[in-house]
Design an enzyme around this catalytic site. Structure first.
Site, PDB file in Angstrom:
ATOM      1  N   PHE A 166     -33.460  67.929  -8.672  1.00 14.96           N
ATOM      2  CA  PHE A 166     -34.727  68.202  -7.992  1.00 14.96           C
ATOM      3  C   PHE A 166     -35.871  68.004  -8.985  1.00 14.96           C
ATOM      4  O   PHE A 166     -35.708  68.293 -10.174  1.00 14.96           O
ATOM      5  CB  PHE A 166     -34.776  69.651  -7.505  1.00 14.96           C
ATOM      6  N   THR A 221     -27.134  67.822  -7.345  1.00 16.29           N
ATOM      7  CA  THR A 221     -28.413  67.262  -6.891  1.00 16.29           C
ATOM      8  C   THR A 221     -29.481  67.597  -7.925  1.00 16.29           C
ATOM      9  O   THR A 221     -29.522  68.701  -8.456  1.00 16.29           O
ATOM     10  CB  THR A 221     -28.812  67.809  -5.498  1.00 16.29           C
TER      11      THR A 221
END
Ligand SMILES: O=C(O)C(=O)C[C@]1(C(=O)O)C=C[C@@H](O)C=C1
Length: 356
Positions: free
Chosen positions: A259, A257
């Site tokens: 960010f 992921t």
């Protein structure tokens, strides 16, 4: 055995004395930097400088310690030094134990004030209002794609992107006991349930799947109710006293992921940067093709292209585009001028160092 260890440990002790002395000298210099910054009200956190330091130590690393380990050590050194200047507050999607919190530590080190928020909206609000110096919000997952709420809020708020962090997302199935006796429900954030669906279909097809606000929230629920299993990071499981039933259960073993670090800081060039933009074009044939032509003209690479409906009732879209380079790089600056001319809507979300 002890005879052989003793002289080695004496050498380690002697080096530790030197390391400690060097760390203290470095910390005093950071304090001096802090005083200079205070005179001009300059920002304490400088992502481009920290990225340069971390890349530099990896380049000069003689081994045998691996680059990521050396970088972790230096990140913590800078974090501790930075906190002598001022401890920055960083908002993230809580509660404690989420991957967002992990991303905060990966970017800022441990000497930071974490501010857990109940939603992505709240992270933006706290950052925009100045309750937090920065916010950390998920932008995209390698298996599930864009986090739409983040994209919408980047468009709607005054925050800019000051940095980015990518983390490996590894999910575990956890319960109070470490087994599945009496468990009927599995709780997790909808993204995590989606990222583990093939594994769940194979191993626990009969469990009810319940989406909750965050994986850490799921861990809290599992810690209180023996009929609930949680999917979360092991870090969250430990935090809430859970035991692992099965680890690494995400369908994609390379699940990551990305960010964004949001705030009000316009980050200077670090030498390896990326720029994020939002664009819109009039709804007519060839418009997107023409819009992006300046990138090719000026030799600027596009690394991401994402569309979101404009939500004004017509078939119009906002395009979220990432390009290589900093907005101050001459080729990027020239391309941006032309992009702006071609676009019906144009917003630079920020230029920032590429994640390590
Ligand atoms: O160089 C600076 O501006 C510093 O404040 C020093 C330092 C560091 O410890 O190296 C600390 C915080 C900044 O984010 C960048 C670097």
């Amino acid at each position: 055995m002890t005879d052989k260890l003793k002289p080695l440990r004496e050498q380690i002790d002697a080096l530790d004395v030197q390391i400690l002395d060097l760390l203290s000298r470095r910390a005093r210099l950071a304090q001096d930097v802090g005083h200079v910054k205070a005179e001009t009200n300059a920002p304490v956190f400088r992502p481009e400088r920290e990225a340069q330091v971390l890349r530099g130590v990896a380049e000069r690393n003689p081994g045998p310690l691996k680059d990521p380990e050396i970088q972790t050590i230096f990140r913590e050194i800078m974090s501790a030094c930075r906190s002598l200047e001022r401890r920055v507050t960083v908002a993230y999607l809580g509660p404690a134990g989420t991957f967002s919190e992990q991303a905060v530590y990966q970017q800022f080190g441990r000497a930071v004030e974490g501010l857990p928020c109940v939603s992505i909206d709240e992270v933006f609000r706290a950052t925009e209002a100045g309750t937090a110096d920065f916010g950390v919000v998920p932008v995209e997952n390698s298996s599930e794609g864009a986090i739409n709420r983040t994209l919408d809020l980047m468009l709607a708020t005054t925050t800019v992107i000051s940095g980015e962090v990518a983390i490996a997302v590894q999910h575990s199935l956890m319960t109070r006991t470490g087994n599945m006796d009496g468990v009927t429900v599995v709780c997790a954030h909808s993204q995590a349930l989606a990222q583990c669906q093939a594994w769940l279909n194979l191993h626990h097809p009969n469990l009810e799947r319940r989406a909750v606000a965050s994986n850490a929230e799921a861990a809290v629920m599992a810690s209180k109710d023996p009929s609930i299993a949680a999917i979360a990071s092991e870090m969250a499981g430990q935090q809430y006293g859970l035991a692992v039933v099965a680890g690494h259960i995400q369908d994609d073993p390379h699940n990551r992921t990305r960010f964004a670090v949001i705030g009000h800081l316009h980050t200077n060039p670090s030498g390896h940067d990326q720029t994020s933009l939002v664009l819109a074009v009039p709804n007519k044939a060839g418009a997107v093709y023409n819009l992006l032509a300046p990138l090719a003209t000026h030799g600027v690479s596009m690394t991401r292209f994402e569309s979101r409906p404009a939500r004004i009732g017509t078939w119009e879209y906002y395009f979220y585009v990432d390009i290589e380079g900093h907005e101050q790089d001459p080729a990027v600056a020239r391309a941006l001028v032309e992009l702006k001319d071609n676009a019906a809507f144009f917003k630079v979300l920020g230029s920032y160092p590429l994640s390590l």
